[in-house]
Design a protein around this motif. Structure first.
Motif, mmCIF file in Angstrom:
data_model
loop_
_atom_site.group_PDB
_atom_site.id
_atom_site.type_symbol
_atom_site.label_atom_id
_atom_site.label_comp_id
_atom_site.label_asym_id
_atom_site.label_seq_id
_atom_site.Cartn_x
_atom_site.Cartn_y
_atom_site.Cartn_z
ATOM 1 N N MET A 1 0.942 -1.115 -0.019
ATOM 2 C CA MET A 1 0.019 0.143 0.086
ATOM 3 C C MET A 1 0.902 1.218 0.074
ATOM 4 N N MET A 2 0.460 2.216 -0.576
ATOM 5 C CA MET A 2 1.027 3.485 -0.648
ATOM 6 C C MET A 2 1.450 4.046 0.788
ATOM 7 N N ASP A 3 1.981 5.287 0.704
ATOM 8 C CA ASP A 3 2.282 5.977 2.062
ATOM 9 C C ASP A 3 1.049 6.487 2.699
ATOM 10 N N SER A 4 0.397 5.498 3.164
ATOM 11 C CA SER A 4 -1.065 6.097 3.783
ATOM 12 C C SER A 4 -0.932 7.101 4.887
ATOM 13 N N SER A 5 0.100 7.195 5.692
ATOM 14 C CA SER A 5 0.165 8.187 6.646
ATOM 15 C C SER A 5 0.241 9.515 5.957
ATOM 16 N N ILE A 6 0.952 10.153 5.226
ATOM 17 C CA ILE A 6 0.855 11.237 4.495
ATOM 18 C C ILE A 6 -0.294 11.479 3.911
ATOM 19 N N LEU A 7 -0.972 10.859 3.217
ATOM 20 C CA LEU A 7 -2.038 10.850 2.211
ATOM 21 C C LEU A 7 -3.320 10.868 3.116
ATOM 22 N N GLN A 8 -3.372 9.609 4.037
ATOM 23 C CA GLN A 8 -4.192 9.936 5.074
ATOM 24 C C GLN A 8 -4.427 11.143 5.859
ATOM 25 N N GLU A 9 -3.236 11.627 6.621
ATOM 26 C CA GLU A 9 -3.476 12.746 7.230
ATOM 27 C C GLU A 9 -3.929 13.825 6.274
ATOM 28 N N THR A 10 -3.604 13.917 5.257
ATOM 29 C CA THR A 10 -3.937 15.037 4.162
ATOM 30 C C THR A 10 -5.436 14.920 4.183
ATOM 31 N N LEU A 11 -6.004 13.906 3.785
ATOM 32 C CA LEU A 11 -7.352 13.457 3.542
ATOM 33 C C LEU A 11 -8.076 14.086 4.850
ATOM 34 N N GLU A 12 -7.723 13.523 6.020
ATOM 35 C CA GLU A 12 -8.026 14.171 7.171
ATOM 36 C C GLU A 12 -8.248 15.754 7.404
ATOM 37 N N VAL A 13 -7.377 16.261 6.889
ATOM 38 C CA VAL A 13 -7.100 17.821 6.996
ATOM 39 C C VAL A 13 -8.537 18.353 5.996
ATOM 40 N N THR A 51 1.555 10.716 -13.608
ATOM 41 C CA THR A 51 0.877 9.473 -14.048
ATOM 42 C C THR A 51 1.793 8.269 -13.956
ATOM 43 N N PRO A 52 1.233 7.244 -13.056
ATOM 44 C CA PRO A 52 1.998 6.195 -12.756
ATOM 45 C C PRO A 52 2.195 5.167 -13.832
ATOM 46 N N ILE A 53 3.086 5.740 -14.832
ATOM 47 C CA ILE A 53 2.933 5.040 -16.238
ATOM 48 C C ILE A 53 3.210 3.831 -16.408
ATOM 49 N N GLU A 54 4.230 3.373 -15.287
ATOM 50 C CA GLU A 54 4.740 1.978 -15.078
ATOM 51 C C GLU A 54 3.565 1.039 -14.877
ATOM 52 N N THR A 55 2.385 1.413 -14.366
ATOM 53 C CA THR A 55 1.355 0.376 -14.033
ATOM 54 C C THR A 55 0.508 0.113 -15.392
ATOM 55 N N SER A 64 -9.498 -1.437 -14.386
ATOM 56 C CA SER A 64 -10.503 -1.485 -13.226
ATOM 57 C C SER A 64 -11.186 -0.307 -12.865
ATOM 58 N N PRO A 65 -12.504 -0.395 -12.417
ATOM 59 C CA PRO A 65 -13.095 0.740 -11.826
ATOM 60 C C PRO A 65 -12.428 1.362 -10.962
ATOM 61 N N VAL A 66 -12.681 2.724 -10.733
ATOM 62 C CA VAL A 66 -12.103 3.709 -9.710
ATOM 63 C C VAL A 66 -13.293 4.424 -9.016
ATOM 64 N N ALA A 67 -13.070 5.090 -7.863
ATOM 65 C CA ALA A 67 -14.160 6.086 -7.366
ATOM 66 C C ALA A 67 -15.338 5.383 -7.096
ATOM 67 N N ARG A 85 -9.997 9.301 -1.961
ATOM 68 C CA ARG A 85 -9.843 8.189 -1.381
ATOM 69 C C ARG A 85 -8.823 6.830 -2.097
ATOM 70 N N GLU A 86 -9.019 7.026 -3.448
ATOM 71 C CA GLU A 86 -8.220 6.082 -4.301
ATOM 72 C C GLU A 86 -6.778 6.249 -4.108
ATOM 73 N N ALA A 87 -6.629 7.371 -3.588
ATOM 74 C CA ALA A 87 -5.029 7.584 -3.383
ATOM 75 C C ALA A 87 -4.368 6.751 -2.542
ATOM 76 N N LEU A 88 -5.366 6.050 -1.594
ATOM 77 C CA LEU A 88 -4.647 4.815 -0.840
ATOM 78 C C LEU A 88 -4.687 3.826 -1.279
ATOM 79 N N GLY A 89 -5.240 3.653 -2.492
ATOM 80 C CA GLY A 89 -5.663 2.211 -2.960
ATOM 81 C C GLY A 89 -4.730 1.401 -3.710
ATOM 82 N N PRO A 90 -4.892 0.076 -3.989
ATOM 83 C CA PRO A 90 -3.864 -0.671 -4.809
ATOM 84 C C PRO A 90 -3.417 -0.363 -6.212
ATOM 85 N N ASP A 91 -4.596 0.226 -6.886
ATOM 86 C CA ASP A 91 -4.381 0.536 -8.376
ATOM 87 C C ASP A 91 -3.769 1.692 -8.513
#
Length: 284
Positions: A1-13, A51-55, A64-67, A85-91
């Motif tokens: 999973m992505m660096d959820s602490s930074i992104l999760q904290e930003t979502l909370e703000v 864009t995470p072009i390598e994916t 795959s669907p998002v959002a 919230r998809e910033a925290l997802g696996p895709d």
């Protein structure tokens, strides 16, 4: 999973700052370009992400669907916070869309409530805002072309940590170190310049933790958002990003395969957030 602490904290703000408005803001348009992904909200504010072009190889045949299960072509009207919230997802491509939406919401928050310990400077380059001195030991994380060019022009010694050495020019190879050497190289640096794409590839939190307390740390790129809380408390002092002034023209550039040279100074401009002198203390 992505660096959820930074992104999760930003979502909370974002949730705290926008309150009930958070659930009323929707996506008007989304574009996944070759170099950058962009999301425009129905309030007219737009955010971007590398864009995470390598994916793409992994998702090309089976996108795959998002959002919340929305498929490509049906993202208009999606709740913006759900997409963020998809910033925290696996895709990978979903993460890019999620961070772009998150950054659009972050800019919305900044316009509502600027951070008291960060100064917004418009039209300023993050390299200039870093104020590198000739004697500084400089480490660049990621082959960020404008920074490498500027360092070479100044004849400033530096080390560049990069996962893909093929992205470096021949005259840059003497400065190259494999990204695996970050743990020995970054703690010795006076200045650490980090590309915002490290938010996408899962490495930013660890990189920030390696910098010594006295180091001047700059994050740069459209992937970097305008909510500094979770980044500055981890030692970042300068956040270089873009503010998109003409959203549809910007997204048209992305849709046609354009990159930063095609939108900077036209549909978007450089901005930096600089930590004030008595700013946020770095987290242990």
């Amino acid at each position: 999973m992505m660096d959820s602490s930074i992104l999760q904290e930003t979502l909370e703000v974002i949730a705290e700052t926008l309150g009930a408005e958070r659930d009323r803001i929707t996506v008007e348009r989304a574009v996944v370009g070759v170099f950058f992904t962009g999301v425009k909200l129905d309030n007219g504010i737009t955010g971007a992400c590398a864009t995470p072009i390598e994916t793409v190889r992994d998702t090309f045949c089976c996108a795959s669907p998002v959002a919340g299960g929305r498929s490509p072509g049906r993202m208009r009207g999606c709740p913006a916070f759900a997409l963020a919230r998809e910033a925290l997802g696996p895709d990978g491509l979903g993460r890019g869309l999620g961070i772009a939406a998150l950054n659009a919401l972050a800019d919305t928050c900044w316009r509502r409530r600027p951070h008291p310990e960060a100064e917004l400077r418009v039209g300023v380059d993050a390299f200039d805002a870093t104020e590198i001195r000739p004697a500084d030991s400089v480490v660049v994380v990621g082959a960020f072309v404008p920074f490498l060019r500027a360092l070479k022009q100044r004849r400033q010694p530096f080390i560049v940590l990069e996962q893909n050495p093929a992205s470096l020019k021949p005259d840059e190879m003497p400065f190259y170190r494999p990204s695996e050497e970050a743990r020995t190289v970054i703690p010795e640096a006076d200045v650490v310049l980090i590309t915002g794409s490290t938010l996408v590839n899962d490495t930013l939190r660890d990189l920030l933790a390696l910098a010594k307390p006295s180091a001047r740390v700059t994050l740069v790129g459209p992937t970097v958002g305008l909510l500094p809380d979770a980044l500055m408390c981890r030692g970042a002092q300068v956040l270089g990003s873009v503010r998109i002034s003409e959203p549809d023209a910007f997204l048209d550039v992305l849709a046609e395969g354009g990159g930063a040279p095609d939108f900077l100074g036209h549909s978007a401009q450089k901005v930096v957030l600089v930590r004030r002198a008595a700013g946020i203390a770095k987290m242990a």
